[in-house]
Design a protein around this motif. Structure first.
Motif, mmCIF file in Angstrom:
data_model
loop_
_atom_site.group_PDB
_atom_site.id
_atom_site.type_symbol
_atom_site.label_atom_id
_atom_site.label_comp_id
_atom_site.label_asym_id
_atom_site.label_seq_id
_atom_site.Cartn_x
_atom_site.Cartn_y
_atom_site.Cartn_z
ATOM 1 N N THR A 176 0.627 -1.417 -7.124
ATOM 2 C CA THR A 176 0.544 -0.961 -5.739
ATOM 3 C C THR A 176 -0.855 -0.446 -5.457
ATOM 4 O O THR A 176 -1.438 0.263 -6.278
ATOM 5 N N MET A 177 -1.399 -0.799 -4.311
ATOM 6 C CA MET A 177 -2.651 -0.193 -3.857
ATOM 7 C C MET A 177 -2.351 1.229 -3.401
ATOM 8 O O MET A 177 -1.334 1.479 -2.752
ATOM 9 N N ILE A 178 -3.222 2.180 -3.734
ATOM 10 C CA ILE A 178 -3.034 3.558 -3.301
ATOM 11 C C ILE A 178 -4.253 4.034 -2.516
ATOM 12 O O ILE A 178 -5.396 3.682 -2.824
ATOM 13 N N MET A 179 -3.974 4.825 -1.472
ATOM 14 C CA MET A 179 -5.018 5.436 -0.660
ATOM 15 C C MET A 179 -4.585 6.843 -0.274
ATOM 16 O O MET A 179 -3.380 7.143 -0.269
ATOM 17 N N PRO A 180 -5.524 7.730 0.049
ATOM 18 C CA PRO A 180 -5.145 9.067 0.516
ATOM 19 C C PRO A 180 -4.313 8.984 1.786
ATOM 20 O O PRO A 180 -4.524 8.117 2.637
ATOM 21 N N VAL A 189 0.852 -1.193 0.000
ATOM 22 C CA VAL A 189 0.000 0.000 0.000
ATOM 23 C C VAL A 189 0.882 1.236 0.000
ATOM 24 O O VAL A 189 1.879 1.307 0.725
ATOM 25 N N ARG A 190 0.503 2.202 -0.808
ATOM 26 C CA ARG A 190 1.205 3.486 -0.820
ATOM 27 C C ARG A 190 0.188 4.585 -0.515
ATOM 28 O O ARG A 190 -0.865 4.671 -1.162
ATOM 29 N N TYR A 191 0.498 5.426 0.476
ATOM 30 C CA TYR A 191 -0.392 6.510 0.867
ATOM 31 C C TYR A 191 0.048 7.776 0.144
ATOM 32 O O TYR A 191 1.210 8.191 0.239
ATOM 33 N N VAL A 192 -0.889 8.366 -0.585
ATOM 34 C CA VAL A 192 -0.579 9.449 -1.508
ATOM 35 C C VAL A 192 -1.135 10.760 -0.956
ATOM 36 O O VAL A 192 -2.309 10.843 -0.582
ATOM 37 N N ASN A 193 -0.308 11.780 -0.915
ATOM 38 C CA ASN A 193 -0.729 13.107 -0.467
ATOM 39 C C ASN A 193 -1.271 13.873 -1.670
ATOM 40 O O ASN A 193 -0.603 14.711 -2.264
ATOM 41 N N GLY A 206 -3.759 4.182 8.734
ATOM 42 C CA GLY A 206 -4.195 3.717 10.047
ATOM 43 C C GLY A 206 -5.689 3.513 10.160
ATOM 44 O O GLY A 206 -6.151 2.817 11.065
ATOM 45 N N ASN A 207 -6.470 4.115 9.268
ATOM 46 C CA ASN A 207 -7.932 3.952 9.280
ATOM 47 C C ASN A 207 -8.432 4.096 7.851
ATOM 48 O O ASN A 207 -8.813 5.196 7.429
ATOM 49 N N PRO A 208 -8.428 3.032 7.081
ATOM 50 C CA PRO A 208 -8.747 3.139 5.658
ATOM 51 C C PRO A 208 -10.177 3.580 5.364
ATOM 52 O O PRO A 208 -10.440 4.136 4.301
ATOM 53 N N TYR A 209 -11.091 3.348 6.299
ATOM 54 C CA TYR A 209 -12.508 3.494 5.994
ATOM 55 C C TYR A 209 -13.105 4.741 6.645
ATOM 56 O O TYR A 209 -12.699 5.163 7.718
ATOM 57 N N ILE A 210 -14.110 5.299 5.978
ATOM 58 C CA ILE A 210 -14.855 6.450 6.488
ATOM 59 C C ILE A 210 -16.279 5.988 6.748
ATOM 60 O O ILE A 210 -16.952 5.473 5.839
#
Length: 310
Positions: free
Chosen positions: A251-255, A34-38, A260-264
């Motif tokens: 790669t999976m990307i998320m904001p 997983v890569r967290y993207v700004n 630490g908390n993928p879900y809203i």
């Protein structure tokens, strides 16, 4: 005489959580980086196949070698699973299972299952979640349209040229893997096994062996569907080294704010259907997952397309 009715002195124990009796296997999920993207998307500056440099003869002029640079951009999709509870069911059945929490855990699993379905076929007409089947160019596909041959497996494997032609994972559903094993048996061959990590309910993460093709482990993605035309098998480099050298795979990307908390989770009370503003005791909850995937190099993934599974 023996005591009768002894069973009435005991009470039933309810196992915590809601248990799936036919879970969809997602072996590949454990190995996806997983890569967290700004930002709202992840982009790569990409070029096509490079030619080698030129040997310079004595006192000869230079030969200019230019590049055509393009940009590949990958945007998040928004995956959603919604569920409802009412005040009485939550209040009365709160122990040992908090119904809201239990259903949220199932919603998380639904979202995981949806991601691993969409990474294959994607959402039709959507640029936000195209899916590998719609993304890969013709040069990265071996179109089968039936029962594949072992030679076609070799061909698909050879199309992965990123990471110095070393794929790190193979992904398919069970039917596709059974087809490969049947091809080996027909040819009088045994499958190669390679050690990897898997989950054990008692010991946690443990080493174990899975089927491999020339040492590349094969992971099951049970969310991949079998369409009338068949199913797909992917040969992949997983992860991105972030460097100038090859090694820019899937790669999976998320904001970044979802680390630490993928879900809203969002919730709101239901209103009566007669048009009044009087709320009911029913609460609707929706779990959102902003997520996508990025693929720096098209040479990091290849596929056997539309094979007939077993």
């Amino acid at each position: 005489m023996p005591t009768s009715g002894a069973e009435n002195a005991g009470s039933d124990f309810l196992q915590p959580h809601i248990v799936e009796t036919a879970p969809v296997p997602l072996q590949i999920a454990r190995h996806m980086p997983v890569r967290y993207v700004n930002g709202r998307a992840m982009s790569f500056a990409v070029i096509g196949k490079m030619q080698p440099g030129i040997a310079l003869g004595a006192c000869l002029d230079y030969t200019l070698q230019d590049y055509e640079i393009e940009q590949a951009t990958y945007i998040y999709g928004e995956l959603v699973s919604a569920f409802q509870t009412c005040s009485t069911t939550q209040d009365i059945t709160g122990g040992p299972n908090n119904l809201n929490n239990a259903l949220r855990k199932k919603a998380e699993r639904r979202l995981q299952q949806l991601f691993w379905e969409l990474i294959d076929t994607g959402v039709a007409g959507s640029g936000r979640f195209l899916g590998l089947a719609g993304l890969l160019p013709a040069g990265q596909r071996v179109v089968v349209g039936g029962v594949p041959t072992l030679a076609q497996f070799d061909r698909a494997l050879s199309l992965v040229v990123d990471n110095e032609a070393h794929p790190t994972a193979i992904m398919s559903n069970w039917g596709a893997l059974r087809r490969y094993l049947d091809l080996l048996r027909t040819a009088g061959l045994k499958p190669d096994l390679v050690e990897t990590q898997w989950a054990d309910p008692i010991r946690g993460v443990v080493p174990g062996k899975v089927v491999s093709v020339y040492g590349t482990p094969w992971y099951i993605n049970g969310a991949m569907t079998t369409r009338p035309e068949g199913t797909n098998i992917y040969f992949m480099v997983l992860g991105d080294n972030g460097e100038a050298r090859p090694g820019h795979g899937l790669t999976m990307i998320m904001p970044a704010e979802r680390r630490g908390n993928p879900y809203i989770e969002r919730e709101w009370p239901m209103l009566k259907t007669d048009g009044s503003l009087m709320p009911t005791s029913t609460i609707t909850r929706a779990l959102h997952w902003p997520v996508g995937y990025a693929l720096g190099s098209m040479g990091a993934v290849s596929m056997l397309e539309n094979i007939t599974p077993l």
